[in-house]
Design an enzyme around this catalytic site. Structure first.
Site, PDB file in Angstrom:
ATOM      1  N   CYS A 137     -30.947  66.279 105.147  1.00 33.23           N
ATOM      2  CA  CYS A 137     -32.378  66.040 105.272  1.00 33.23           C
ATOM      3  C   CYS A 137     -33.149  66.253 103.970  1.00 33.23           C
ATOM      4  CB  CYS A 137     -32.965  66.952 106.349  1.00 33.23           C
ATOM      5  SG  CYS A 137     -32.355  66.575 108.008  1.00 33.23           S
ATOM      6  N   LYS A 156     -35.070  67.227 100.980  1.00 32.75           N
ATOM      7  CA  LYS A 156     -34.786  67.380  99.552  1.00 32.75           C
ATOM      8  C   LYS A 156     -33.352  67.787  99.268  1.00 32.75           C
ATOM      9  CE  LYS A 156     -38.860  66.269  99.504  1.00 32.75           C
ATOM     10  NZ  LYS A 156     -38.708  66.009 100.938  1.00 32.75           N
ATOM     11  N   CYS A 207     -33.817  62.891 111.207  1.00 34.09           N
ATOM     12  CA  CYS A 207     -34.752  62.170 112.089  1.00 34.09           C
ATOM     13  C   CYS A 207     -34.443  60.679 112.121  1.00 34.09           C
ATOM     14  CB  CYS A 207     -36.177  62.425 111.650  1.00 34.09           C
ATOM     15  SG  CYS A 207     -36.738  64.116 111.954  1.00 34.09           S
ATOM     16  N   GLU A 222     -46.491  66.665 101.145  1.00 33.16           N
ATOM     17  CA  GLU A 222     -46.531  65.417 101.903  1.00 33.16           C
ATOM     18  C   GLU A 222     -47.800  65.373 102.746  1.00 33.16           C
ATOM     19  OE1 GLU A 222     -41.804  64.312 102.369  1.00 33.16           O
ATOM     20  OE2 GLU A 222     -42.875  65.113 104.106  1.00 33.16           O
ATOM     21  N   SER A 253     -44.468  61.601 103.688  1.00 34.96           N
ATOM     22  CA  SER A 253     -43.239  61.619 104.460  1.00 34.96           C
ATOM     23  C   SER A 253     -42.746  60.193 104.635  1.00 34.96           C
ATOM     24  CB  SER A 253     -43.512  62.249 105.829  1.00 34.96           C
ATOM     25  OG  SER A 253     -42.480  61.947 106.740  1.00 34.96           O
TER      26      SER A 253
END
EC number: 4.2.1.9
Length: 565
Positions: free
Chosen positions: A130, A132, A203, A454, A480
């Site tokens: 995910c 970074k 996600c 973000e 994002s």
């Protein structure tokens, strides 16, 4: 280990910690970790895991790491596992915790370098997933230049409402704004919350995690379907097992990371990215990785790629499909196979696990032309990212064009200016933003934030209030991958560096033209300069020593927001 080994020609990098009588103390320590007599002649390799309990994309990686280690042993190598940190951008969103997300990329790269160099390991299998973590590990691979294979943790399944509608995390963020605007019920928001994230994994849309994991395939450091195979499946485990043998082959061939991460590799990775409408964060990360690899790659080159590569695969939040659909339709290899027909790929370059990049997509084909469109029927003739320049962004700014409604590709309106995320979100939720406005959120850049937070909460609030087709948002922060709409980020120079965005005042007209690649503040140059000269120094109320140090060293978003040497 016999004394004969002292005169044996060094075969592995790890011989520095295991060969010769002077390394007897080192071997004593290594024996205590479980190294056996028959292991001394084998490659010693790192399993760089990013297992953490609080990130759904990583919660399963402890067990997945065991699969990788067993595969490494089966391939005739000795695994040594260590972990990195990992920030969940969704959980860090909307509060001060988001300031730590982008800086965590630098920590991850530094920590991987530290472990590999301190112990002189021969190569590594990286297990990111995910936010970074994938780019941080890619930066480390480029910096270290050791044989490396990436195996991400896999994508999450899309959520489903009771009536079968596919949803994701962005749906929940927008649901919050809909509730505040009186457009949905608390009961529906509760249902979205309970349904959107049904499993472990990154996600389910084309957010930053999946964008980077797909790009890892195109870069050549990950095996086919790394970007789309779902988490917790037999197929994902099979990729992990094959990755171990790919690493063994890379070590034997001397195929180090920089031999893979060439200029042509970055060109091909961004060709894939714009064909899929990836997250704007890929621009920051691509620039940072290229810098570590000593590859001359810049914003103009990314925009040039996007101008010649069509948009073929529209994934959430820009479209209705999710990564499971992309996988079913043929995955990244199928998209690359179409781009091969266009003649934009570099098929002869080296990659892990195959004789060449071309060999990895040789037999690929599209299995569902609704999910992955052929060249003859693209969503748009140009790709899903664009770089805009103008007097508001002399060094450039970035927008995900795939998420913009056609009516907003050219827009002019009055500025509504906010010095930071919190001011902006309060005004949006209070109904103070109206159709036609251009929301400006500044002092959220790499140094000004610090941390380049973000802005998913403001963009989701705009969309949730039904203003996504009539309001633009401009920021020196970032977005994002779940953001959609006319949202232009990475404006450089940032406000904290005295960039023109610091001169914008409420009511100033701002003109955006995506096709022309321009973003203009309708104020004459002399007035902008006068405003900038009149700005009072801003005090940074940052208690964190780490963030203060980051703010001093971080460079412009136009250079990947990397920390200076």
């Amino acid at each position: 280990m016999s004394h004969d080994d002292e005169t044996t020609k060094t075969k592995h990098r790890s011989d520095a910690i295991k060969r010769g009588t002077e390394r007897a103390p080192h071997r004593a320590l290594l024996r205590a970790t479980g190294v056996k007599e028959e292991d001394w002649g084998k490659p010693f390799v790192a399993v760089v895991n990013s297992y953490v309990d609080i990130v759904p994309g990583h919660v399963h990686l402890q067990q997945f790491g065991r699969v990788v280690k067993e595969a490494i042993r089966a391939a005739g190598m000795v695994p040594f596992e260590f972990n990195t940190i990992g920030v969940d951008d969704g959980i860090a969103m909307g509060h001060s915790g988001m300031r730590y997300s982008l800086p965590s990329r630098e920590l991850i790269a530094d920590c991987v370098e530290t472990m590999i160099e301190a112990h002189q390991l021969d190569g590594m299998i990286c297990i990111p997933n995910c936010d970074k973590i994938t780019p941080g590990m890619l930066m480390a691979a480029a910096r270290l230049d050791v044989p490396t294979v990436f195996v991400s943790g896999g994508a999450m399944r899309a959520g489903r409402t009771p009536d079968g509608e596919a949803i994701n995390l962005a749906t929940v963020f927008e649901g919050v704004a809909q509730l505040k605007a009186g457009k949905t019920s608390l009961q529906r928001l509760q249902m979205l919350e309970e349904s959107a994230c049904p499993s472990c994994g990154s996600c389910s849309g084309m957010f930053t995690a999946n964008s980077m994991n797909c790009m890892s395939e195109a870069l050549g450091l990950a095996l086919p379907f790394n970007g789309s195979a779902l988490a917790g499946t037999d197929e994902r485990n099979d990729i992990a097992k094959r990755a171990a043998f790919a690493l063994k082959d890379a070590i034997e061939r001397g195929l180090t990371a920089r031999k893979v991460l060439t200029l042509e590799a970055f060109d091909d990775a961004f060709a894939l990215d714009v064909a899929m409408g990836g997250s704007t964060n890929t621009v920051l990360h691509g620039l940072a990785i290229a810098r570590e690899a000593d590859v001359d790659f810049d914003l103009a080159r990314i925009d040039a790629i996007s101008k010649r590569v069509p948009y073929l695969c529209k994934v959430a939040p820009s479209g209705k499909f999710h990564m499971e659909d992309v996988h079913r339709a043929g995955g990244v290899p199928a998209i690359l196979s179409e781009l091969r027909r266009l003649g934009v790929l570099h098929l002869d370059r080296p990659v892990v696990g195959a004789s060449s990049f071309g060999a990895t997509i040789e037999s690929a084909k599209i299995l569902d032309t609704e999910v992955i469109r052929p060249l003859e029927n693209p969503y748009t003739k140009q790709g899903g990212l664009a770089v805009l320049y103008g007097n508001l962004a002399p060094e450039g700014s970035v927008v995900k064009t795939g998420g913009i409604e056609p009516s907003m590709r050219k827009h002019e309106g009055p500025a509504r200016v906010f010095d930071g995320h919190d001011e902006a979100i309060a005004a949006i939720h209070a109904g103070e933003i109206v159709a036609g406005d251009v929301v400006v959120i500044r002092y959220e850049g790499p140094a000004g934030g610090p941390g380049m937070r973000e802005q998913l909460e403001p963009t989701s609030a705009i969309s949730g209030r039904g203003l996504g087709g009539s309001v633009a948002l401009i920021t020196d922060g970032r977005f994002s991958g779940a953001t959609r709409g006319a949202c232009i980020g990475h404006v450089a120079p940032e406000a904290a560096a005295g960039g023109p965005i610091a001169a914008v005042r409420d009511g100033d007209r701002i003109a955006i033209d995506v096709e022309a690649r321009t973003i203009e503040l309708k104020v004459d140059a002399a007035e902008i300069a006068a405003r900038l000269r009149a700005l009072a120094p801003r005090e940074k109320n940052v208690s964190s020593r780490w963030l203060r140090r980051y703010a001093k060293l971080v460079q412009s978003a136009s250079r990947g927001a990397v920390m200076g040497d």
